[in-house]
Write a protein that holds these residues in place. Structure first.
Motif, short mmCIF file in Angstrom:
data_model
loop_
_atom_site.label_atom_id
_atom_site.label_comp_id
_atom_site.label_asym_id
_atom_site.label_seq_id
_atom_site.Cartn_x
_atom_site.Cartn_y
_atom_site.Cartn_z
N PRO A 76 43.23 -25.44 30.39
CA PRO A 76 42.71 -24.27 29.68
C PRO A 76 41.22 -24.37 29.36
CG PRO A 76 44.84 -24.90 28.79
CD PRO A 76 44.44 -25.99 29.74
N GLY A 77 40.59 -23.21 29.34
CA GLY A 77 39.16 -23.13 29.05
C GLY A 77 38.56 -21.96 29.79
N THR A 78 37.26 -21.73 29.56
CA THR A 78 36.54 -20.67 30.25
C THR A 78 35.60 -21.31 31.26
OG1 THR A 78 36.64 -19.17 28.36
CG2 THR A 78 34.92 -18.76 29.98
N TYR A 79 35.74 -20.91 32.51
CA TYR A 79 34.95 -21.45 33.61
C TYR A 79 34.05 -20.35 34.14
CZ TYR A 79 38.36 -25.19 33.26
OH TYR A 79 39.15 -26.21 32.79
N ARG A 80 32.75 -20.54 34.05
CA ARG A 80 31.79 -19.54 34.50
C ARG A 80 31.31 -19.95 35.90
NH1 ARG A 80 30.95 -16.03 30.54
NH2 ARG A 80 31.38 -16.70 28.40
N GLU A 81 32.07 -19.54 36.87
CA GLU A 81 31.78 -19.87 38.26
C GLU A 81 32.52 -18.91 39.18
OE1 GLU A 81 33.72 -23.53 39.73
OE2 GLU A 81 34.67 -23.69 37.75
N GLY A 82 32.04 -18.83 40.40
CA GLY A 82 32.74 -18.11 41.45
C GLY A 82 33.25 -19.13 42.45
N VAL A 83 34.56 -19.22 42.59
CA VAL A 83 35.18 -20.27 43.38
C VAL A 83 35.29 -19.82 44.84
CG1 VAL A 83 37.23 -21.70 43.67
CG2 VAL A 83 36.45 -21.08 41.36
N ARG A 84 34.87 -20.68 45.77
CA ARG A 84 34.90 -20.36 47.20
C ARG A 84 35.73 -21.39 47.96
NH1 ARG A 84 30.19 -19.75 45.02
NH2 ARG A 84 29.36 -21.77 45.72
N ILE A 85 36.71 -20.88 48.72
CA ILE A 85 37.61 -21.73 49.50
C ILE A 85 37.49 -21.24 50.94
CG2 ILE A 85 40.01 -22.48 49.77
CD1 ILE A 85 40.36 -21.46 46.78
N LEU A 86 36.73 -21.97 51.74
CA LEU A 86 36.30 -21.46 53.04
C LEU A 86 36.71 -22.39 54.17
CD1 LEU A 86 32.63 -20.54 51.96
CD2 LEU A 86 34.69 -19.14 51.76
N GLY A 87 37.56 -21.92 55.06
CA GLY A 87 37.83 -22.65 56.28
C GLY A 87 39.15 -23.38 56.34
N ARG A 88 39.49 -23.84 57.55
CA ARG A 88 40.79 -24.41 57.84
C ARG A 88 41.06 -25.71 57.10
NH1 ARG A 88 43.69 -20.58 60.25
NH2 ARG A 88 45.04 -22.21 61.07
#
Length: 449
Positions: A76-88
Motif C-alpha cells: 500500500p501507498g501512493t506511487y507517482r509514476e507511469g509504469v511501462r511493460i514493453l516487450g516479450r
C-alpha cells in the motif's frame, strides 16, 4: 420529397456517427501483430515494492529487474509514476497490489510530465500480463492500457479521472477485464477496440462484473470482435454501451460480440452542465456532439447478441441499432459492408424494469441490413418502439430487413437541437419518468447535484 429524405438521412448520419468515439489521438505505438502465445514459463521470483524498507521503492524499478517468470507485489501507498511493460521479456508477468482493497495501492499521475504522465500502466507487446488490485487516477491518456498483446488480465482495478479511457485494450486478443470500476473518464470507462480478425476457434475477451459510471460512455468498442460483456453495471454515463464501426481504426465492423445479463440504467449524465473532467467540445471528425440518454447503441454491428439485460431509466432511448452511415457512403466495398447491420439478435431483455423505471423509448432500429431480429423482449415504456412494431421482426431475422424512416427522422430532430454551448438542448427530447430506488446508487443527470 426526395430532397427532404436525403437531408434527413444525412443529418441522422451525422448524429449517429457522432454517437461514438474513436481512440483519442495520443502518442501510441503503431499496431503490430500480437503473435502467438509462448510456452509457459517456469516459476520465478517474488519482487516486493513498498515506500520504505523494501529493495524496490518504485514499481518501474522492480520491472526493470523482472522477467515474465516473476511476481511483483506492491505494498500500500501512493506511487507517482507511469509504469511501462514493453516487450516479450515480460510475457506472463504478474503485478499485484491489494485485490481486496485496491484503493490502498494508488498510482497518481498528478504533477507528472512526459511519458510517465500518459498511462498508469502501459503494456505493449507483452502477452499474458496480469495487473490486479490497483487504483489509478489523473493520467493524461489512460489509466490501464494494453496494446498488441495476446492474452491479458486486468482485474480488481479502479480507474478514475483519466484523459481518455479507464481500462483499455487495443489491437489485442483474448483478454479479461473483471471486478473493476471506472468513473470520471472523459471518453469511456472501459474500451476494447480494433480486435484483429481470427479464423477457426476465436480467442474471446470477457468483460465481467465491472461498473462504469459518470463517464462520457460506459463502454465503447470501435471495431471490437469476440467480446462478451456480462454481469456488469453501466449507469449514470452519457451513454451506456456503444459498440461501433469507424474507419479511424482497423478491422471494421464490430462483430461476434455478446452483451448479456447486464444492468444498463440511468445513462442521462449531461456532462455539458459540468463534469470532473475536460468536457469534449465535439464528436469525432468535427461532427455533432455525443448523444446523451441512451442505454445500448449498436452502430454498424454484425452477429451481435444483446440478451437478458435489464435496460431502464434511460431517458432518450433504451436500445438502438443503426447502420454506420458514414461508411455506407464510401467507395470502398469493404467499408460499405462494414457499415451494414447484419444478423444481430436482441432477445429476452427487460426494458423499463417492469414499468417501475421507464426508458424514454425502449427500442429504436432503423430497419436496415439483413437478418436482424427481436424476440421475447419485455417492453413497458409508454413509447415502446420508435416507428411501428412491425419494423422489429421476430427471430430468425429476414433475409432483408425493411427500412424504418421514423428512426432517421427522430435522430435528425435530436441532432438539430443539440448545442454544447446550451447544455439544456441535450435534454430537449428526453422523456422523463420517476426512477425506482436502488440501494447504494442514486441517479445523476448533472454533476454535483
Amino acid at each position: 420529397m426526395r430532397a427532404v429524405n436525403r437531408t434527413v438521412t444525412a443529418t441522422a448520419a451525422a448524429f449517429l456517427f457522432a454517437a461514438t468515439a474513436p481512440a483519442l489521438a495520443a502518442d501510441y505505438p503503431p499496431p503490430a501483430n500480437p503473435g502467438k502465445l509462448p510456452a509457459a514459463s517456469k516459476k520465478g521470483r517474488k519482487l516486493v515494492v513498498c515506500k520504505r524498507g523494501c529493495r524496490f521503492r518504485t514499481i518501474q524499478a522492480a520491472i526493470q529487474q523482472a522477467t515474465g517468470r516473476d511476481l511483483i507485489v506492491v505494498k500500500p501507498g501512493t506511487y507517482r509514476e507511469g509504469v511501462r511493460i514493453l516487450g516479450r521479456r515480460y510475457d506472463g508477468l504478474r503485478i499485484v497490489g491489494d485485490p481486496r482493497r485496491p484503493r490502498r495501492v494508488r498510482l497518481d499521475g498528478r504533477g507528472l510530465r512526459g511519458a510517465s504522465a500518459q498511462n498508469a500502466f502501459f503494456v505493449n507487446a507483452a502477452d499474458r500480463v496480469t495487473i490486479r488490485g490497483f487504483y489509478a487516477r489523473n493520467y493524461k491518456a489512460n489509466c490501464f492500457f494494453v496494446v498488441n498483446v495476446d492474452g491479458y488480465t486486468l482485474d480488481r482495478l479502479v480507474a478514475e479521472r483519466c484523459g481518455a479511457y479507464g481500462v483499455y485494450a487495443f489491437n489485442s486478443k483474448g483478454g479479461t477485464m473483471s471486478n473493476s470500476e471506472a468513473y470520471y473518464n472523459n471518453d469511456a470507462g472501459f474500451y476494447i477496440g480494433q480486435t484483429p480478425p481470427q479464423k477457426g476457434r476465436k480467442k474471446r475477451s470477457f468483460v465481467t462484473n465491472v461498473k462504469a459510471y459518470l463517464n462520457v460512455l460506459g463502454f465503447s468498442g470501435t471495431n471490437m470482435r469476440y467480446v462478451t460483456i456480462r454481469r456488469s453495471q453501466f449507469f449514470n454515463n452519457g451513454a451506456g454501451i456503444v459498440p461501433n464501426a469507424l474507419r479511424t481504426e482497423k478491422f471494421p465492423p464490430p462483430e461476434e460480440n455478446v452483451i448479456a445479463d447486464n444492468d444498463v440504467f440511468w445513462n442521462n449524465f449531461n456532462y455539458y452542465r459540468g463534469a470532473p473532467f475536460k468536457i469534449p467540445e465535439r464528436g469525432p471528425a468535427g461532427l455533432s456532439a455525443y448523444p446523451i440518454g441512451i442505454g445500448v447503441l449498436l452502430f454498424g454491428s454484425q452477429d451481435t447478441v444483446v440478451e437478458g439485460n435489464r435496460i431502464f431509466g434511460n431517458w432518450l432511448l433504451g436500445f438502438g441499432a443503426v447502420q454506420q452511415f458514414e461508411l455506407a457512403q464510401s467507395n470502398d466495398p469493404k467499408l460499405k459492408e462494414a457499415a451494414t447491420l447484419r444478423n444481430n439478435v436482441v432477445r429476452s431483455n427487460r426494458f423499463g424494469l417492469g414499468g417501475r423505471d421507464l426508458n424514454g423509448r425502449d427500442l429504436g432500429y432503423d430497419g436496415s441490413g439483413t437478418g436482424n431480429c427481436f424476440e421475447a423482449n419485455e417492453l413497458t415504456s409508454p413509447v415502446p418502439t420508435i416507428g411501428p412494431a412491425a419494423a422489429y421482426p421476430p427471430c430468425p431475422g429476414p433475409a432483408a430487413n425493411s427500412a424504418n424512416p421514423e428512426v432517421l427522422a427522430q435522430a435528425a430532430q435530436w441532432l438539430a437541437v443539440q448545442d454544447p454551448k446550451k447544455p439544456e438542448t441535450f435534454e430537449q427530447f428526453w422523456l422523463r419518468h420517476p426512477h425506482a430506488p436502488r440501494t447504494g446508487v442514486r441517479p445523476i443527470e448533472h454533476f454535483g447535484q
